[in-house]
Write an enzyme that holds these catalytic residues in place. Structure first.
Site, PDB file in Angstrom:
ATOM      1  N   HIS A 171       0.850  -1.199   0.000  1.00 55.71           N
ATOM      2  CA  HIS A 171       0.000   0.000   0.000  1.00 55.71           C
ATOM      3  C   HIS A 171       0.890   1.256   0.000  1.00 55.71           C
ATOM      4  CE1 HIS A 171      -4.327   0.603   0.305  1.00 55.71           C
ATOM      5  NE2 HIS A 171      -4.109   1.732   0.949  1.00 55.71           N
ATOM      6  N   ASP A 175      -3.318   7.129  -1.201  1.00 60.54           N
ATOM      7  CA  ASP A 175      -4.590   6.854  -1.868  1.00 60.54           C
ATOM      8  C   ASP A 175      -4.290   6.407  -3.297  1.00 60.54           C
ATOM      9  OD1 ASP A 175      -7.312   6.687  -2.285  1.00 60.54           O
ATOM     10  OD2 ASP A 175      -7.577   8.812  -2.726  1.00 60.54           O
TER      11      ASP A 175
END
Length: 244
Positions: A171, A175
């Site tokens: 990740h 975003d």
């Protein structure tokens, strides 16, 4: 996993008279719109497929729908066109490529576009906790390096599946990780001479479950099967179109 069916379909596709440039562009544009809708919808974008098409094809603004969602559609389209050019040029997958794809996806966030996150994050709806920010650059460098080895040792779909699982688990961005990761998946499929795949919004739970399977047992089979089934779907669809 047995990839015989995929290889047989690829052989069949190569034997059929190819589409002309105009027909190919039309099919590619249709895929891009459908893919943009589904990939964004998975992440919570509220535009419908029809609204996505109106924005991307005609530049129409949809009343009462967030500007952010409009920008996400445009950003995904730009990123899709970018990966198509990268695939045509057979560009290697590097951290620079990953950051550039992300910078196009995250068109609405100038401060975080193409920049690894500097904050810890938690993936909503998941018990998985991504690595701390200071580990992200190290793990991304390792992932890109390992991917070269994966391609040599595994079937390309298995390599792409493992890359996608590890990328989303790291990740790396604040975003846009899902959209970026799925675009990178398609970049690598196209470079390998395969069709890009469209993970459907309606299949999102099945898609999420592949990450649970990986994180619970480090298994890539569920994601590999998901991608392979989508690849078969796209190959059969194109063969049917060409046969007509």
């Amino acid at each position: 996993m047995d990839f015989t069916k995929i290889e047989e379909l690829r052989t069949t596709l190569k034997m059929i008279q190819p589409l002309n440039t105009g027909e190919l562009k039309r099919l590619r544009d249709e895929f891009m719109i459908d893919n943009t809708y589904n990939s964004n919808a998975i992440e919570g974008n509220v535009l419908t497929l029809e609204e996505t098409a109106l924005i991307l094809q005609l530049g129409i603004t949809i009343a009462e729908k967030p500007i952010k969602d409009h920008l996400e559609a445009i950003g995904h389209k730009d990123a899709f066109e970018y990966i198509m050019q990268l695939a045509a040029d057979e560009t290697d997958l590097t951290e620079h490529v990953i950051k550039t794809v992300h910078s196009l996806v995250l068109i609405n966030d100038a401060n975080n576009r193409g920049v690894y996150r500097s904050l810890p994050v938690k993936i909503l709806g998941s018990e998985h906790i991504p690595p701390q920010p200071y580990l992200v650059p190290v793990q991304m460098e390792e992932l890109v390096h390992d991917y070269t080895k994966m391609q040599q040792e595994k079937h390309i779909i298995e390599a792409i599946a493992e890359f996608h699982l590890r990328f989303e688990s790291i990740h790396p961005f604040i975003d846009g990780n899902g959209r970026t990761g799925r675009l990178l998946m398609n970049l690598e499929l196209i470079k390998a001479g395969m069709m890009p795949v469209n993970i459907k919004f309606t299949d999102r739970l099945k898609y999420y479950n592949t990450f649970d399977a990986y994180r619970n047992g480090n298994a890539i089979e569920a994601m590999t099967t998901l991608i392979a089934n989508y690849e078969v779907e796209e190959l059969e669809k194109h063969i049917q179109i060409l046969a007509q």
